[in-house]
Scaffold this active site. Structure first.
Site, PDB file in Angstrom:
ATOM      1  N   TRP A   1       3.851   0.841  -1.937  1.00 51.93           N
ATOM      2  CA  TRP A   1       4.302   0.144  -0.732  1.00 51.93           C
ATOM      3  C   TRP A   1       3.176  -0.691  -0.128  1.00 51.93           C
ATOM      4  O   TRP A   1       3.398  -1.826   0.306  1.00 51.93           O
ATOM      5  CB  TRP A   1       4.845   1.145   0.286  1.00 51.93           C
TER       6      TRP A   1
ATOM      7  N   GLU B   1       0.947   1.928 -17.497  1.00 54.73           N
ATOM      8  CA  GLU B   1       1.750   2.410 -16.370  1.00 54.73           C
ATOM      9  C   GLU B   1       1.353   3.839 -16.012  1.00 54.73           C
ATOM     10  O   GLU B   1       1.328   4.214 -14.837  1.00 54.73           O
ATOM     11  CB  GLU B   1       3.242   2.341 -16.709  1.00 54.73           C
TER      12      GLU B   1
ATOM     13  N   TRP C   1       5.789  -1.462   6.443  1.00 56.69           N
ATOM     14  CA  TRP C   1       5.919  -0.837   5.125  1.00 56.69           C
ATOM     15  C   TRP C   1       6.092   0.670   5.215  1.00 56.69           C
ATOM     16  O   TRP C   1       6.708   1.292   4.332  1.00 56.69           O
ATOM     17  CB  TRP C   1       4.709  -1.165   4.251  1.00 56.69           C
TER      18      TRP C   1
ATOM     19  N   ASN D   1      12.055  -0.018 -11.481  1.00 55.39           N
ATOM     20  CA  ASN D   1      10.771  -0.407 -10.906  1.00 55.39           C
ATOM     21  C   ASN D   1      10.737  -1.871 -10.469  1.00 55.39           C
ATOM     22  O   ASN D   1      10.188  -2.195  -9.410  1.00 55.39           O
ATOM     23  CB  ASN D   1       9.640  -0.128 -11.892  1.00 55.39           C
TER      24      ASN D   1
ATOM     25  N   TRP E   1       4.270  -6.231  13.091  1.00 53.73           N
ATOM     26  CA  TRP E   1       5.546  -5.887  12.474  1.00 53.73           C
ATOM     27  C   TRP E   1       6.680  -6.028  13.494  1.00 53.73           C
ATOM     28  O   TRP E   1       6.472  -5.883  14.698  1.00 53.73           O
ATOM     29  CB  TRP E   1       5.519  -4.458  11.939  1.00 53.73           C
TER      30      TRP E   1
ATOM     31  N   TRP F   1      -1.645   3.374 -14.019  1.00 52.55           N
ATOM     32  CA  TRP F   1      -1.375   2.987 -12.636  1.00 52.55           C
ATOM     33  C   TRP F   1      -1.076   4.229 -11.789  1.00 52.55           C
ATOM     34  O   TRP F   1      -1.530   4.330 -10.646  1.00 52.55           O
ATOM     35  CB  TRP F   1      -0.226   1.998 -12.557  1.00 52.55           C
TER      36      TRP F   1
END
Length: 481
Positions: free
Chosen positions: A387, A280, A364, A346, A311, A283
């Site tokens: 996102w 993590e 987004w 999360n 969108w 990441w």
């Protein structure tokens, strides 16, 4: 003022609000010069901080002031353009050198370059250090010289480079430069006044280096056990809660890395959980490397094909999502947790984000902007990268057909409904089998639980099946185009 061998050294604090493992501060203290510690708040920076992050910054600066006072120094606060202010401070104090840790983000690098140029014109030395990442982005490139856009090979490459340098100790003492004026922290306007909406943040968090280090220690001492599976349960305390401390540099990534490696060596049974925890951290690193390659990550699709995505504009649905009034309890619980505490679990972040971009087909970027304003850990790399991952437009993105089912996600990761009960109290009396889909309850069950669908709690603003089908059709249309 003339510069002499006793000329002071300036240390520019940025997103590194700590004393330990601070390469710039360490080098300045080792020089033997008196040290001027300064933080410049620039409200006109490339991307201004959101409200929750501004609140955190104020608390973190207070904590840093206290830490510096204990070491014998003080913190000078200024407001404005950092390169101009620090260059002028160097002139006024006849400083011989300015030390700072670089940030691997183009807008921040531009300011650093401008400052270095201004200092060079007046004969002041610049000392810049890497300080916000485990590995410099230029050290992980593909054969074409570009950054990697898939996490697994990125993580393998990073691990193959070996451990990062060991963290540096905090200076025991610092030589202070007396008589320097500082702006009042309150004058920076970081904290909400009228209305003061930060009560929940104060209840949930204690910013500062000491708190971050204590949190890291407590997590590795006991909380990391079961992390690999427990991190997905919002109804349990299974995460490290280190993200805002990392965001503001109260804890450095290499401090986390080495502490975790030491814990794994001491207790081999925890190796699996610690490896997952470190991935993590990896990441976060991956997202920062993406930001290095695409500085406008918050505004531009990594995959240009998504520039043509259709969108929907739906202000009412977006407002319902903001307020935690979508009619899907796990989504609403997360959005309310976010508003109250400045964070969201999360797993629930992924569900809430997927709901916005897929069930509602809202851009987004709308969700990213809301998280940027309401998260205390709003990170310029992780926030937009995550996102885009959910939307399918980013690096290593979730496949377009992956649409999180908010009902099943709630039942799987909040099986007893305790997370929903905490944040959606109007549903607290429903039994676990109904709490994630209250519309299935009979009128008698709703009445006995004190729930009036459409009144005390909203009906779903979109049908899950229809929302999923609409999303799949929109994504398929994009692929065929």
């Amino acid at each position: 003022m003339a510069r002499t061998s006793a000329s002071p050294a300036i240390v520019w604090f940025r997103d590194d609000l700590r004393l330990s493992d601070h390469p710039a501060l360490h080098a300045a203290a080792a020089s033997g010069a008196p040290v001027i510690c300064v933080h410049v708040f620039d409200p006109a920076r490339a991307r201004p901080l959101g409200g929750a992050a501004r609140w955190w910054l104020a608390q973190s600066l207070r904590a840093l002031q206290q830490q510096l006072n204990l070491a014998g120094a003080s913190l000078v606060l200024r407001r404005g353009s950092a390169d101009k202010i620090i260059a002028e401070l160097a002139r006024q104090t006849a400083a011989g050198a300015v030390f700072w840790n670089d940030i691997a983000h183009l807008p921040d690098q531009v300011i650093s370059d401008q400052l270095a140029a201004a200092l060079g014109e007046t004969g002041v030395r610049s000392h810049r250090f890497p300080g916000d990442l485990l590995v410099a982005p230029r050290d992980i490139r593909n054969k074409d010289g570009r950054g990697l856009r898939v996490f697994t090979p990125f993580w393998r490459r990073l691990q193959s480079l070996g451990d990062p340098p060991k963290p540096l100790p905090a200076p025991r003492t610092l030589r202070k430069v007396a008589g320097l004026a500082s702006d009042d922290l309150e004058s920076l306007g970081l904290e909400p006044k009228r209305p003061d909406w930060a009560g929940g943040l104060r209840e949930a968090w204690k910013p500062g280096e000491h708190s971050g280090q204590q949190r890291l220690k407590e997590f590795l001492d006991g909380g990391v056990a079961g992390y690999a599976s427990g991190r997905d349960r919002p109804d349990q305390k299974g995460t490290s809660r280190l993200s805002p401390h990392l965001r503001f540099g109260e804890v450095s990534p290499r401090q986390v890395w080495h502490a975790a490696r030491f814990a794994a060596a001491e207790r081999p049974a925890l190796t699996g959980d610690i490896d997952k925890f470190l991935s993590e951290l990896g990441w976060r690193e991956f997202c920062r490397h993406l930001l290095f390659d695409q500085p406008d990550l918050a505004g531009r699709n990594l995959q240009s094909a998504f520039d043509n995505f259709q969108w929907r504009q739906d202000d009412n649905a977006l407002r319902a999502w903001h307020r935690g009034q979508t009619g899907y309890p796990i989504v609403d619980a997360g959005m309310r947790e976010l508003w109250h505490t400045g964070t969201m679990h999360n797993r629930v972040r992924m569900v809430a984000a997927s709901f916005l971009v897929k069930h509602l087909l809202i851009d987004w970027r709308e969700g990213e902007k809301w998280f940027w304003d309401t998260l205390v850990d709003a990170d310029p790399g992780s926030n937009p990268a995550n996102w885009q991952w959910v939307a399918g437009s980013g690096a290593d993105a979730a496949p377009y057909f992956r649409v999180f089912n908010p009902i099943l996600q709630g039942e799987k990761f909040d099986p007893d409904g305790n997370y929903v009960r905490r944040w959606v109290p109007e549903l607290a009396q429903l039994r676990a089998s109904l709490i994630h889909q209250p519309w299935r309850a009979t009128p008698l069950e709703l009445a006995s639980a004190g729930v009036a669908l459409g009144l005390s709690y909203p009906a779903p603003i979109v049908d899950h099946r229809k929302g999923r089908e609409r999303a799949l059709k929109a994504y398929e249309n994009l692929r065929t185009r």
